[in-house]
Design a protein around this motif. Structure first.
Motif, PDB file in Angstrom:
ATOM      1  N   ILE A  26      -6.051-116.090 -72.814  1.00  0.00           N
ATOM      2  CA  ILE A  26      -6.680-116.168 -74.143  1.00  0.00           C
ATOM      3  C   ILE A  26      -5.929-116.471 -75.269  1.00  0.00           C
ATOM      4  O   ILE A  26      -4.688-115.917 -75.460  1.00  0.00           O
ATOM      5  CB  ILE A  26      -7.404-114.776 -74.204  1.00  0.00           C
ATOM      6  CG1 ILE A  26      -8.344-114.719 -73.276  1.00  0.00           C
ATOM      7  CG2 ILE A  26      -8.105-114.561 -75.723  1.00  0.00           C
ATOM      8  CD1 ILE A  26      -9.143-113.194 -73.174  1.00  0.00           C
ATOM      9  N   GLY A  27      -6.334-117.220 -76.191  1.00  0.00           N
ATOM     10  CA  GLY A  27      -5.347-117.655 -77.284  1.00  0.00           C
ATOM     11  C   GLY A  27      -4.523-118.993 -77.030  1.00  0.00           C
ATOM     12  O   GLY A  27      -3.630-119.262 -77.869  1.00  0.00           O
ATOM     13  N   GLY A  28      -4.628-119.477 -75.876  1.00  0.00           N
ATOM     14  CA  GLY A  28      -3.742-120.376 -75.301  1.00  0.00           C
ATOM     15  C   GLY A  28      -2.641-119.896 -74.298  1.00  0.00           C
ATOM     16  O   GLY A  28      -2.287-118.907 -74.235  1.00  0.00           O
ATOM     17  N   ARG A  29      -2.479-120.903 -73.465  1.00  0.00           N
ATOM     18  CA  ARG A  29      -1.521-120.686 -72.356  1.00  0.00           C
ATOM     19  C   ARG A  29      -0.026-120.524 -73.023  1.00  0.00           C
ATOM     20  O   ARG A  29       0.562-121.326 -73.913  1.00  0.00           O
ATOM     21  CB  ARG A  29      -1.538-121.687 -71.359  1.00  0.00           C
ATOM     22  CG  ARG A  29      -0.608-121.439 -70.156  1.00  0.00           C
ATOM     23  CD  ARG A  29      -0.538-122.720 -69.077  1.00  0.00           C
ATOM     24  NE  ARG A  29      -1.998-122.806 -68.576  1.00  0.00           N
ATOM     25  CZ  ARG A  29      -2.176-122.347 -67.408  1.00  0.00           C
ATOM     26  NH1 ARG A  29      -1.569-121.452 -66.901  1.00  0.00           N
ATOM     27  NH2 ARG A  29      -3.664-122.379 -67.198  1.00  0.00           N
ATOM     28  N   CYS A  30       0.575-119.427 -72.672  1.00  0.00           N
ATOM     29  CA  CYS A  30       2.101-119.019 -73.289  1.00  0.00           C
ATOM     30  C   CYS A  30       2.802-118.521 -72.128  1.00  0.00           C
ATOM     31  O   CYS A  30       4.044-118.506 -72.039  1.00  0.00           O
ATOM     32  CB  CYS A  30       1.967-118.217 -74.448  1.00  0.00           C
ATOM     33  SG  CYS A  30       1.634-116.323 -74.023  1.00  0.00           S
ATOM     34  N   PHE A  31       2.352-118.056 -70.793  1.00  0.00           N
ATOM     35  CA  PHE A  31       3.004-117.741 -69.665  1.00  0.00           C
ATOM     36  C   PHE A  31       3.201-118.509 -68.745  1.00  0.00           C
ATOM     37  O   PHE A  31       1.944-119.398 -68.160  1.00  0.00           O
ATOM     38  CB  PHE A  31       2.791-116.192 -69.131  1.00  0.00           C
ATOM     39  CG  PHE A  31       2.289-115.073 -70.167  1.00  0.00           C
ATOM     40  CD1 PHE A  31       3.774-114.658 -70.331  1.00  0.00           C
ATOM     41  CD2 PHE A  31       1.325-114.859 -70.880  1.00  0.00           C
ATOM     42  CE1 PHE A  31       3.706-113.559 -71.307  1.00  0.00           C
ATOM     43  CE2 PHE A  31       1.479-113.659 -71.754  1.00  0.00           C
ATOM     44  CZ  PHE A  31       2.479-113.160 -72.079  1.00  0.00           C
ATOM     45  N   HIS A  32       4.301-119.008 -68.065  1.00  0.00           N
ATOM     46  CA  HIS A  32       4.601-119.991 -67.216  1.00  0.00           C
ATOM     47  C   HIS A  32       5.463-119.403 -65.990  1.00  0.00           C
ATOM     48  O   HIS A  32       6.293-118.874 -66.246  1.00  0.00           O
ATOM     49  CB  HIS A  32       5.196-121.115 -67.627  1.00  0.00           C
ATOM     50  CG  HIS A  32       4.343-121.503 -68.916  1.00  0.00           C
ATOM     51  ND1 HIS A  32       3.267-122.575 -68.885  1.00  0.00           N
ATOM     52  CD2 HIS A  32       4.733-121.437 -70.271  1.00  0.00           C
ATOM     53  CE1 HIS A  32       2.727-122.851 -70.064  1.00  0.00           C
ATOM     54  NE2 HIS A  32       3.864-122.137 -71.002  1.00  0.00           N
ATOM     55  N   VAL A  33       4.917-119.569 -64.596  1.00  0.00           N
ATOM     56  CA  VAL A  33       5.580-119.373 -63.332  1.00  0.00           C
ATOM     57  C   VAL A  33       6.464-120.425 -63.284  1.00  0.00           C
ATOM     58  O   VAL A  33       6.079-121.864 -63.087  1.00  0.00           O
ATOM     59  CB  VAL A  33       4.862-119.033 -62.354  1.00  0.00           C
ATOM     60  CG1 VAL A  33       5.596-118.894 -61.109  1.00  0.00           C
ATOM     61  CG2 VAL A  33       3.626-117.899 -62.624  1.00  0.00           C
ATOM     62  N   GLU A  34       7.888-120.104 -63.592  1.00  0.00           N
ATOM     63  CA  GLU A  34       8.704-121.311 -63.152  1.00  0.00           C
ATOM     64  C   GLU A  34       9.529-121.429 -61.988  1.00  0.00           C
ATOM     65  O   GLU A  34       9.766-122.476 -61.652  1.00  0.00           O
ATOM     66  CB  GLU A  34       9.970-120.984 -64.548  1.00  0.00           C
ATOM     67  CG  GLU A  34       9.424-121.330 -65.822  1.00  0.00           C
ATOM     68  CD  GLU A  34      10.648-121.614 -66.698  1.00  0.00           C
ATOM     69  OE1 GLU A  34      11.778-121.000 -66.366  1.00  0.00           O
ATOM     70  OE2 GLU A  34      10.526-122.169 -67.608  1.00  0.00           O
ATOM     71  N   ASP A  35       9.595-120.250 -61.394  1.00  0.00           N
ATOM     72  CA  ASP A  35      10.031-120.477 -59.908  1.00  0.00           C
ATOM     73  C   ASP A  35       9.769-119.161 -59.231  1.00  0.00           C
ATOM     74  O   ASP A  35       9.643-118.092 -59.604  1.00  0.00           O
ATOM     75  CB  ASP A  35      11.631-120.404 -60.009  1.00  0.00           C
ATOM     76  CG  ASP A  35      12.309-120.619 -58.519  1.00  0.00           C
ATOM     77  OD1 ASP A  35      11.797-121.583 -57.985  1.00  0.00           O
ATOM     78  OD2 ASP A  35      13.183-120.137 -58.427  1.00  0.00           O
ATOM     79  N   ILE A  36       9.680-119.359 -57.745  1.00  0.00           N
ATOM     80  CA  ILE A  36       9.505-118.334 -56.909  1.00  0.00           C
ATOM     81  C   ILE A  36      10.743-118.432 -55.821  1.00  0.00           C
ATOM     82  O   ILE A  36      10.790-119.509 -55.130  1.00  0.00           O
ATOM     83  CB  ILE A  36       8.065-118.238 -56.270  1.00  0.00           C
ATOM     84  CG1 ILE A  36       6.839-118.013 -57.121  1.00  0.00           C
ATOM     85  CG2 ILE A  36       8.116-117.145 -54.995  1.00  0.00           C
ATOM     86  CD1 ILE A  36       6.628-116.805 -57.975  1.00  0.00           C
ATOM     87  N   GLY A  37      11.649-117.486 -55.767  1.00  0.00           N
ATOM     88  CA  GLY A  37      12.404-117.363 -54.728  1.00  0.00           C
ATOM     89  C   GLY A  37      12.385-116.074 -53.730  1.00  0.00           C
ATOM     90  O   GLY A  37      11.441-115.475 -53.764  1.00  0.00           O
TER      91      GLY A  37
END
Length: 143
Positions: A26-37
């Motif tokens: 909400i309010g725009g995408r700001c959280f990003h999953v960059e990597d899963i290890g």
């Protein structure tokens, strides 16, 4: 503790969040999953004025959200798409004022049991080595 390969990729976890928790955007995408290890995850929270509080620092609640989400993402990466895994405890140490730019959260799972997962999260301003916030958390995993 032996490290097993993740059950979900960063793209799969992102798709799960988009489908099951669209409210985080909400309010725009700001959280990003960059990597899963193995037993780990890295997330980024984009800089936005909505995260700035008086005094020019990024707000504690924004960093708390990032830490909680990073721990959840790391756990999902290991156990698969379990929407009802829930936070049971979070503790935060705000160590220094973050820069007004994106924040990066590095999460590692310290213990992954059948019912509980425990992890820690280090948050840094993007491009900076200094930790601005350290969090520890516990999640309950449904049986």
């Amino acid at each position: 503790m032996s490290e097993r390969p993740p059950m979900m990729t960063a793209a799969e976890v992102s798709a799960f969040l988009d489908r099951e928790f669209p409210q985080i955007h909400i309010g725009g995408r700001c959280f990003h999953v960059e990597d899963i290890g193995p037993m780990s995850a890295r997330m980024r929270m984009d800089y936005h004025e909505r995260h700035v509080r008086p005094g020019g620092t990024l707000s504690g609640p924004s960093m708390m959200t990032l830490a909680d989400l990073a721990l959840y993402v790391a756990i999902l990466g290991q156990i698969g798409p379990v929407g009802l895994a829930v936070t049971t405890n979070l503790a935060f140490n705000f160590l220094r004022k973050p820069a007004q730019r994106a924040l990066v959260a590095e999460c590692r799972i310290l213990k992954l049991g059948k019912r509980l997962a425990v992890g820690d999260v280090e948050i840094r301003s993007q491009g900076d080595e200094a930790i601005v916030c350290h969090a520890t958390g516990t999640y309950s995993i449904p049986g």
